[in-house]
Design a protein around this motif. Sequence first.
Motif, PDB file in Angstrom:
ATOM      1  N   THR A 174       0.811  -1.218   0.000  1.00 39.49           N
ATOM      2  CA  THR A 174       0.000   0.000   0.000  1.00 39.49           C
ATOM      3  C   THR A 174       0.852   1.279   0.000  1.00 39.49           C
ATOM      4  OG1 THR A 174      -0.098  -0.055   2.432  1.00 39.49           O
ATOM      5  CG2 THR A 174      -1.880  -1.144   1.219  1.00 39.49           C
ATOM      6  N   SER A 175       2.175   1.143   0.023  1.00 40.00           N
ATOM      7  CA  SER A 175       3.033   2.326   0.026  1.00 40.00           C
ATOM      8  C   SER A 175       3.049   2.968  -1.359  1.00 40.00           C
ATOM      9  CB  SER A 175       4.460   1.957   0.436  1.00 40.00           C
ATOM     10  OG  SER A 175       5.327   3.062   0.287  1.00 40.00           O
ATOM     11  N   MET A 176       2.848   4.267  -1.397  1.00 39.96           N
ATOM     12  CA  MET A 176       2.883   4.976  -2.672  1.00 39.96           C
ATOM     13  C   MET A 176       4.267   4.943  -3.306  1.00 39.96           C
ATOM     14  SD  MET A 176       0.459   8.333  -2.172  1.00 39.96           S
ATOM     15  CE  MET A 176      -1.304   8.160  -1.958  1.00 39.96           C
ATOM     16  N   THR A 177       5.281   4.702  -2.499  1.00 36.75           N
ATOM     17  CA  THR A 177       6.634   4.628  -3.045  1.00 36.75           C
ATOM     18  C   THR A 177       6.736   3.514  -4.081  1.00 36.75           C
ATOM     19  OG1 THR A 177       7.559   5.446  -0.968  1.00 36.75           O
ATOM     20  CG2 THR A 177       9.064   4.316  -2.439  1.00 36.75           C
ATOM     21  N   LEU A 178       6.003   2.439  -3.888  1.00 38.60           N
ATOM     22  CA  LEU A 178       6.067   1.307  -4.805  1.00 38.60           C
ATOM     23  C   LEU A 178       5.499   1.655  -6.167  1.00 38.60           C
ATOM     24  CD1 LEU A 178       5.045  -1.597  -2.397  1.00 38.60           C
ATOM     25  CD2 LEU A 178       7.320  -0.679  -2.906  1.00 38.60           C
ATOM     26  N   ASP A 179       4.638   2.687  -6.246  1.00 38.31           N
ATOM     27  CA  ASP A 179       4.145   3.130  -7.549  1.00 38.31           C
ATOM     28  C   ASP A 179       5.257   3.787  -8.355  1.00 38.31           C
ATOM     29  OD1 ASP A 179       1.669   2.232  -6.801  1.00 38.31           O
ATOM     30  OD2 ASP A 179       0.938   4.215  -6.177  1.00 38.31           O
ATOM     31  N   ASN A 202       6.661   8.997  -0.356  1.00 34.88           N
ATOM     32  CA  ASN A 202       5.403   8.771   0.362  1.00 34.88           C
ATOM     33  C   ASN A 202       4.429   9.926   0.159  1.00 34.88           C
ATOM     34  OD1 ASN A 202       7.910   7.967   2.309  1.00 34.88           O
ATOM     35  ND2 ASN A 202       6.405   6.316   2.191  1.00 34.88           N
ATOM     36  N   VAL A 203       4.935  11.107  -0.160  1.00 32.04           N
ATOM     37  CA  VAL A 203       4.076  12.286  -0.284  1.00 32.04           C
ATOM     38  C   VAL A 203       4.179  12.907  -1.669  1.00 32.04           C
ATOM     39  CG1 VAL A 203       4.069  12.851   2.167  1.00 32.04           C
ATOM     40  CG2 VAL A 203       5.898  13.721   0.719  1.00 32.04           C
ATOM     41  N   TRP A 204       4.636  12.144  -2.648  1.00 29.81           N
ATOM     42  CA  TRP A 204       4.661  12.666  -4.006  1.00 29.81           C
ATOM     43  C   TRP A 204       3.253  12.974  -4.499  1.00 29.81           C
ATOM     44  CZ3 TRP A 204       8.502   9.949  -7.860  1.00 29.81           C
ATOM     45  CH2 TRP A 204       9.775  10.478  -7.650  1.00 29.81           C
ATOM     46  N   PHE A 205       2.336  12.071  -4.178  1.00 26.67           N
ATOM     47  CA  PHE A 205       0.992  12.172  -4.729  1.00 26.67           C
ATOM     48  C   PHE A 205       0.050  12.874  -3.758  1.00 26.67           C
ATOM     49  CE2 PHE A 205       2.605   8.024  -6.504  1.00 26.67           C
ATOM     50  CZ  PHE A 205       2.973   8.572  -7.727  1.00 26.67           C
ATOM     51  N   ASP A 206      -0.974  13.470  -4.318  1.00 27.96           N
ATOM     52  CA  ASP A 206      -1.991  14.105  -3.482  1.00 27.96           C
ATOM     53  C   ASP A 206      -2.624  13.052  -2.571  1.00 27.96           C
ATOM     54  OD1 ASP A 206      -1.579  16.513  -4.752  1.00 27.96           O
ATOM     55  OD2 ASP A 206      -3.054  16.093  -6.310  1.00 27.96           O
ATOM     56  N   GLY A 207      -2.909  13.444  -1.332  1.00 28.67           N
ATOM     57  CA  GLY A 207      -3.516  12.509  -0.394  1.00 28.67           C
ATOM     58  C   GLY A 207      -3.357  13.004   1.024  1.00 28.67           C
ATOM     59  N   TRP A 208      -3.879  12.210   1.970  1.00 30.22           N
ATOM     60  CA  TRP A 208      -3.908  12.652   3.366  1.00 30.22           C
ATOM     61  C   TRP A 208      -2.510  12.795   3.940  1.00 30.22           C
ATOM     62  CZ3 TRP A 208      -1.723   9.623   7.126  1.00 30.22           C
ATOM     63  CH2 TRP A 208      -1.465   8.293   6.799  1.00 30.22           C
ATOM     64  N   PHE A 209      -1.557  11.941   3.479  1.00 32.04           N
ATOM     65  CA  PHE A 209      -0.200  12.017   4.006  1.00 32.04           C
ATOM     66  C   PHE A 209       0.427  13.364   3.664  1.00 32.04           C
ATOM     67  CE2 PHE A 209       3.903   9.791   4.961  1.00 32.04           C
ATOM     68  CZ  PHE A 209       3.491   9.235   6.151  1.00 32.04           C
ATOM     69  N   ARG A 210       0.223  13.779   2.447  1.00 30.62           N
ATOM     70  CA  ARG A 210       0.769  15.066   2.006  1.00 30.62           C
ATOM     71  C   ARG A 210       0.030  16.230   2.673  1.00 30.62           C
ATOM     72  NH1 ARG A 210       3.972  16.220  -2.546  1.00 30.62           N
ATOM     73  NH2 ARG A 210       3.905  18.395  -3.226  1.00 30.62           N
ATOM     74  N   THR A 261      -7.738  22.941   0.666  1.00 35.69           N
ATOM     75  CA  THR A 261      -8.103  22.556  -0.701  1.00 35.69           C
ATOM     76  C   THR A 261      -7.339  21.343  -1.191  1.00 35.69           C
ATOM     77  OG1 THR A 261      -6.452  24.046  -1.688  1.00 35.69           O
ATOM     78  CG2 THR A 261      -8.643  24.948  -1.249  1.00 35.69           C
ATOM     79  N   GLY A 262      -6.143  21.104  -0.619  1.00 38.52           N
ATOM     80  CA  GLY A 262      -5.323  19.989  -1.068  1.00 38.52           C
ATOM     81  C   GLY A 262      -4.640  20.238  -2.393  1.00 38.52           C
ATOM     82  N   ARG A 263      -4.730  21.429  -2.934  1.00 41.77           N
ATOM     83  CA  ARG A 263      -4.121  21.753  -4.229  1.00 41.77           C
ATOM     84  C   ARG A 263      -2.769  22.437  -3.989  1.00 41.77           C
ATOM     85  NH1 ARG A 263      -7.663  21.246  -8.434  1.00 41.77           N
ATOM     86  NH2 ARG A 263      -9.851  20.956  -7.883  1.00 41.77           N
ATOM     87  N   ASP A 264      -1.714  21.649  -4.137  1.00 40.79           N
ATOM     88  CA  ASP A 264      -0.379  22.198  -3.909  1.00 40.79           C
ATOM     89  C   ASP A 264       0.584  21.861  -5.036  1.00 40.79           C
ATOM     90  OD1 ASP A 264      -0.202  19.501  -3.549  1.00 40.79           O
ATOM     91  OD2 ASP A 264       1.079  19.596  -1.769  1.00 40.79           O
ATOM     92  N   GLY A 265       0.049  21.358  -6.137  1.00 38.86           N
ATOM     93  CA  GLY A 265       0.917  21.009  -7.248  1.00 38.86           C
ATOM     94  C   GLY A 265       1.499  19.614  -7.151  1.00 38.86           C
ATOM     95  N   GLY A 266       0.996  18.799  -6.234  1.00 41.69           N
ATOM     96  CA  GLY A 266       1.495  17.434  -6.106  1.00 41.69           C
ATOM     97  C   GLY A 266       1.157  16.590  -7.325  1.00 41.69           C
ATOM     98  N   ARG A 267       1.863  15.496  -7.482  1.00 41.15           N
ATOM     99  CA  ARG A 267       1.672  14.637  -8.643  1.00 41.15           C
ATOM    100  C   ARG A 267       0.382  13.827  -8.517  1.00 41.15           C
ATOM    101  NH1 ARG A 267       7.819  12.533  -9.878  1.00 41.15           N
ATOM    102  NH2 ARG A 267       8.864  14.391  -9.108  1.00 41.15           N
ATOM    103  N   THR A 268      -0.103  13.374  -9.653  1.00 43.90           N
ATOM    104  CA  THR A 268      -1.307  12.556  -9.699  1.00 43.90           C
ATOM    105  C   THR A 268      -0.920  11.139 -10.110  1.00 43.90           C
ATOM    106  OG1 THR A 268      -2.628  14.475 -10.329  1.00 43.90           O
ATOM    107  CG2 THR A 268      -3.595  12.295 -10.730  1.00 43.90           C
ATOM    108  N   PRO A 269      -1.369  10.117  -9.373  1.00 40.70           N
ATOM    109  CA  PRO A 269      -1.012   8.742  -9.741  1.00 40.70           C
ATOM    110  C   PRO A 269      -1.452   8.409 -11.159  1.00 40.70           C
ATOM    111  CG  PRO A 269      -1.980   8.809  -7.553  1.00 40.70           C
ATOM    112  CD  PRO A 269      -2.159  10.174  -8.145  1.00 40.70           C
TER     113      PRO A 269
END
Length: 363
Positions: free
Chosen positions: A65-70, A237-245, A310-318
């Motif tokens: 479930t780690s986003m790093t694996l993506d 872990n925080v590349w993508f938009d989500g609660w962690f970021r 808003t969660g809009r900070d320019g993070g990447r989208t999976p």
Amino acid sequence: MDQSPETTPTPQRTPQSAARNRPRPRTDWAGLKADLRSAVPDATAALVVTAVIYAVLYVRVDAGTSMTLDVMPFLADADEYWMYWLCQAFGWSAMLWAWITTLFGLLRSSSRWSRMPVGHARIERWHRTTSLTTIGLMFAHAFMFFAELVRQNEEGLGRADLLVSAFVDVFVPGGYATGTGQVAILLGLIAFYLAIPLGLAYYFRARTGARLWRVLHRFILVVYVLSVWHTLLYGTNVWFDGWFRTIVWALQVPVAALLLARLLAPARPSERLRLRDPATRPRPLPAAARLGGRIAVAIGVVVLLGVTFTGRDGGRTPGAEAGEMAVGEGMVWAGLVLLLLVVAAAVYVVRRDVRPARSTADG
């Protein structure tokens, strides 16, 4: 009746007077040793937190479930790449301790919190010990990355060129020259190498003078900003938009709010902005700089709140292709040069103001 030299009593030197007459050491080694001893419980707590973070990362990787694996699916074997995941755990605990020590520093330097149940002296001591722990965690974060690069080369421990290559990639600014790390690792190294002199400047204040030390120590906020930037840019872990970021952004709101409170009501009366009172009104340039800083921080607080909600900070989208980086390596180096010029200018202004005061005192 005059006393002869033979009968003139010699003044008795007490231990207290001898201590007062002893020249003050130029480096506060005693204070540094005391703070290092006081930092042992703090560092122990940091290691425990690091272990907990490592366990969380390990479980997420093991469950897939780690986003790093993506981004890097080959890291799915948590047992083989344990050094990398321990590096990540040290990075997160370093970020947490940097946040804690920054809060302590802002609380200590603001007059709005004078009625807190904990005194300023204790907060200052906590600030110093957590700062030392943060530097240690930053080094551990970098060292474990170095160890992982060496481990990936089967002959790494037997060939000096591979050790040198790994050292350059991890510890030499600009040495890592591929992918996102070209900028992110550079930011992290600049933060690390600035944290050492700016964080330890307190123990050399007898050499630099208290005023110059205070001016230099204020630039430690740049280290914190670079650390957060490094985390958001390279923490997979925080590349993508989500609660962690979102949590990372939300943690910056109290820092910005305390910074604004510290600028509006600093603990030192000489740093307060008094534009209405002609007797205490500062010179135009310092007054404009202080007012501009307060306005900029106030805008920053609003922006941080907007980004967090808003969660809009320019993070990447999976699954989506990442665009070009907005900041390149050349821009980072240019920013570092500009920062060093500002630091040099601040040092020059302080020393220029100190010389006339010394001349007047000597006269």
